[in-house]
Design a protein around this motif. Structure first.
Motif, mmCIF file in Angstrom:
data_model
loop_
_atom_site.group_PDB
_atom_site.id
_atom_site.type_symbol
_atom_site.label_atom_id
_atom_site.label_comp_id
_atom_site.label_asym_id
_atom_site.label_seq_id
_atom_site.Cartn_x
_atom_site.Cartn_y
_atom_site.Cartn_z
ATOM 1 N N VAL A 270 0.875 -1.178 0.000
ATOM 2 C CA VAL A 270 0.000 0.000 0.000
ATOM 3 C C VAL A 270 0.917 1.233 0.000
ATOM 4 C CG1 VAL A 270 -1.818 1.212 1.284
ATOM 5 C CG2 VAL A 270 -1.697 -1.284 1.411
ATOM 6 N N PRO A 271 0.607 2.259 -0.813
ATOM 7 C CA PRO A 271 1.464 3.458 -0.780
ATOM 8 C C PRO A 271 1.487 4.078 0.614
ATOM 9 C CG PRO A 271 -0.127 3.574 -2.600
ATOM 10 C CD PRO A 271 -0.503 2.376 -1.766
ATOM 11 N N ASP A 272 2.657 4.512 1.054
ATOM 12 C CA ASP A 272 2.794 5.141 2.369
ATOM 13 C C ASP A 272 2.371 6.599 2.244
ATOM 14 O OD1 ASP A 272 3.403 5.738 4.965
ATOM 15 O OD2 ASP A 272 5.565 5.962 4.620
ATOM 16 N N ALA B 72 -5.593 -3.560 3.096
ATOM 17 C CA ALA B 72 -5.107 -4.947 3.169
ATOM 18 C C ALA B 72 -6.261 -5.893 3.509
ATOM 19 C CB ALA B 72 -3.991 -5.057 4.209
ATOM 20 N N VAL B 73 -7.069 -5.501 4.489
ATOM 21 C CA VAL B 73 -8.209 -6.340 4.901
ATOM 22 C C VAL B 73 -9.136 -6.555 3.699
ATOM 23 C CG1 VAL B 73 -10.292 -6.353 6.335
ATOM 24 C CG2 VAL B 73 -8.093 -5.744 7.344
ATOM 25 N N GLU B 74 -9.402 -5.470 2.954
ATOM 26 C CA GLU B 74 -10.303 -5.600 1.802
ATOM 27 C C GLU B 74 -9.671 -6.443 0.698
ATOM 28 O OE1 GLU B 74 -11.744 -1.644 0.870
ATOM 29 O OE2 GLU B 74 -12.691 -1.501 2.855
ATOM 30 N N ASP B 75 -8.341 -6.543 0.727
ATOM 31 C CA ASP B 75 -7.636 -7.397 -0.234
ATOM 32 C C ASP B 75 -7.539 -8.838 0.299
ATOM 33 O OD1 ASP B 75 -6.217 -7.752 -2.637
ATOM 34 O OD2 ASP B 75 -4.289 -7.574 -1.610
ATOM 35 N N GLY B 76 -8.092 -9.057 1.475
ATOM 36 C CA GLY B 76 -8.109 -10.405 2.047
ATOM 37 C C GLY B 76 -6.795 -10.815 2.687
ATOM 38 N N THR B 77 -5.939 -9.835 3.051
ATOM 39 C CA THR B 77 -4.647 -10.178 3.651
ATOM 40 C C THR B 77 -4.564 -9.670 5.095
ATOM 41 O OG1 THR B 77 -3.476 -8.197 2.899
ATOM 42 C CG2 THR B 77 -3.528 -10.086 1.378
ATOM 43 N N ASP C 256 -1.665 -8.019 6.588
ATOM 44 C CA ASP C 256 -0.831 -6.854 6.869
ATOM 45 C C ASP C 256 -0.726 -5.941 5.656
ATOM 46 O OD1 ASP C 256 0.424 -6.949 9.603
ATOM 47 O OD2 ASP C 256 0.981 -8.952 8.915
ATOM 48 N N ALA C 257 -0.538 -4.651 5.941
ATOM 49 C CA ALA C 257 -0.248 -3.689 4.874
ATOM 50 C C ALA C 257 1.261 -3.467 4.878
ATOM 51 C CB ALA C 257 -0.967 -2.380 5.147
ATOM 52 N N LEU C 258 1.869 -3.574 3.713
ATOM 53 C CA LEU C 258 3.303 -3.268 3.608
ATOM 54 C C LEU C 258 3.409 -1.890 2.955
ATOM 55 C CD1 LEU C 258 6.291 -3.917 3.762
ATOM 56 C CD2 LEU C 258 6.063 -5.333 1.708
ATOM 57 N N LEU C 259 3.824 -0.898 3.750
ATOM 58 C CA LEU C 259 3.835 0.488 3.282
ATOM 59 C C LEU C 259 5.046 0.732 2.384
ATOM 60 C CD1 LEU C 259 2.841 2.234 6.641
ATOM 61 C CD2 LEU C 259 1.366 1.498 4.759
ATOM 62 N N VAL C 260 4.764 1.297 1.205
ATOM 63 C CA VAL C 260 5.814 1.497 0.200
ATOM 64 C C VAL C 260 5.925 2.979 -0.132
ATOM 65 C CG1 VAL C 260 6.516 0.976 -2.170
ATOM 66 C CG2 VAL C 260 5.451 -0.803 -0.772
ATOM 67 N N ARG C 261 7.150 3.483 -0.087
ATOM 68 C CA ARG C 261 7.409 4.874 -0.459
ATOM 69 C C ARG C 261 8.600 4.893 -1.419
ATOM 70 N NH1 ARG C 261 7.092 10.256 2.319
ATOM 71 N NH2 ARG C 261 5.683 9.252 3.800
ATOM 72 N N ASP C 262 8.427 5.534 -2.570
ATOM 73 C CA ASP C 262 9.506 5.615 -3.579
ATOM 74 C C ASP C 262 10.101 4.233 -3.881
ATOM 75 O OD1 ASP C 262 9.129 8.369 -3.588
ATOM 76 O OD2 ASP C 262 10.618 8.684 -2.006
ATOM 77 N N GLY C 263 9.235 3.248 -3.989
ATOM 78 C CA GLY C 263 9.702 1.904 -4.358
ATOM 79 C C GLY C 263 10.349 1.119 -3.230
ATOM 80 N N VAL C 264 10.338 1.714 -2.005
ATOM 81 C CA VAL C 264 10.982 1.047 -0.862
ATOM 82 C C VAL C 264 9.921 0.501 0.096
ATOM 83 C CG1 VAL C 264 12.431 1.435 1.196
ATOM 84 C CG2 VAL C 264 13.068 2.457 -1.010
#
Ligand code: PDD
Length: 292
Positions: A137-139, A162-167, A169-177
């Protein structure tokens, strides 16, 4: 009904009232902390209070958290949590009550201090062994994610995605990291090294993260604190999140793609076991246990 702490007093939760002019309510102007307790003994509480001191000083809220050690103990006792394998104590400190204006109140106000304790159910080992999933998920947070502010809306939205995607945890991504989770830190095992984002302003400096790094060093695992590019996850053999309410949680699928062989791996297993041993050593004996 639970017993909570508000501004110096223990009282039933239904009698705990906070003003509508509280700056925590109006501006999310405050910080919080969540400390785990194992069989009633808070774990690494000094580290949690140190992080709280840093946050209070960054936000320029004048409050000394030292008396909170006693508040943790009183809340655990008042709620009968001494025998619970795991419980958590939540503490929130806001700048206090003042008529709504963005700048700080010009006359000193007393910070509002609220705390509660509750039991926490660790997932069954069989569930843990199946592994968990995450969604990137974008940070969208501000650039001071190292301060544990109560302004958690971006975290809530990320976890909801994440919950709506059925997972899980959300993995927060910023600038590809890949930075961290909505409520936990993130690790991956890449080319044999345990890798996690460095403790910069873009992540919360998790107390569990710090402990898990110590466990890695103690057991001779190779550790790298460096940014993890999302593309690198394709060749990660393992991934896991860490946190007070997460402990070590193995992630076997990210965005629908398996991590490594798609099974819980040896590093996450070793670290969760070492974590459990560590908290066991720090906990009071169970009734009937022979003396250690
Ligand atoms: N969350 N990253 C974020 C964004 C967090 O909110 C947390 C903790 C962590 C892990 O920190 P620690 O290991 O000190 O718990 C990392 C708490 C548990 C919460 O919001 O409930």
């Amino acid at each position: 009904m639970s017993t909570v702490y508000l501004n110096g007093e223990l009282l039933p939760s239904e009698r705990a009232m906070i003003s509508v002019d509280d700056r925590g309510f109006l501006f999310a102007d405050g910080i919080y902390e969540v400390t785990p307790a194992y069989r009633g003994a808070p774990f690494r509480i000094e580290r949690h209070l140190d992080r709280m001191r840093r946050g209070l000083s960054e936000l320029r809220i004048d409050y000394d958290p030292a008396p909170l050690v006693d508040v943790h103990q009183r809340l655990i006792a008042a709620n009968g949590l001494e025998g619970e394998e795991v419980s958590i104590v939540y503490v929130q400190v806001t700048r206090g009550v003042a008529p709504r204006a963005h700048a700080f109140p010009t006359t000193p106000v007393r910070p509002t201090v609220y705390a509660f304790a509750k039991a926490f159910k660790r997932p069954a080992r069989a569930v843990w062994e199946k592994g968990y999933s995450a969604t990137t998920v974008p940070d969208r947070r501000w650039a001071r994610a190292d301060i544990k502010t109560i302004g958690l809306l971006p975290n809530c939205l990320a976890l909801q995605a994440a919950v709506e995607d059925g997972t899980n945890d959300a993995l927060l991504v910023r600038d590809g990291v890949a930075l961290e989770g909505a409520l936990n830190n993130f690790f991956a095992v890449i080319d044999g090294a345990v890798v996690t984002h460095p403790a910069t302003n873009h992540i919360l400096h998790g107390i569990t993260r710090e402990y898990v790094l110590e466990l890695c060093w103690e057991s001779g695992l190779k550790v790298e604190e460096r940014p993890i590019q999302v593309e690198e996850l394709a060749r990660a053999s393992e991934a896991f999140f860490t946190g007070t309410t997460t402990e070590v949680r193995p992630t076997v699928k990210i965005d629908g793609r398996p991590v490594g062989d798609g099974k819980v791996g040896p590093v996450a297993t070793q670290l969760q076991d070492a974590y459990l041993e560590g908290v066991e050593r720090a906990s009071p004996p169970r009734p009937g246990d022979s003396p250690r």
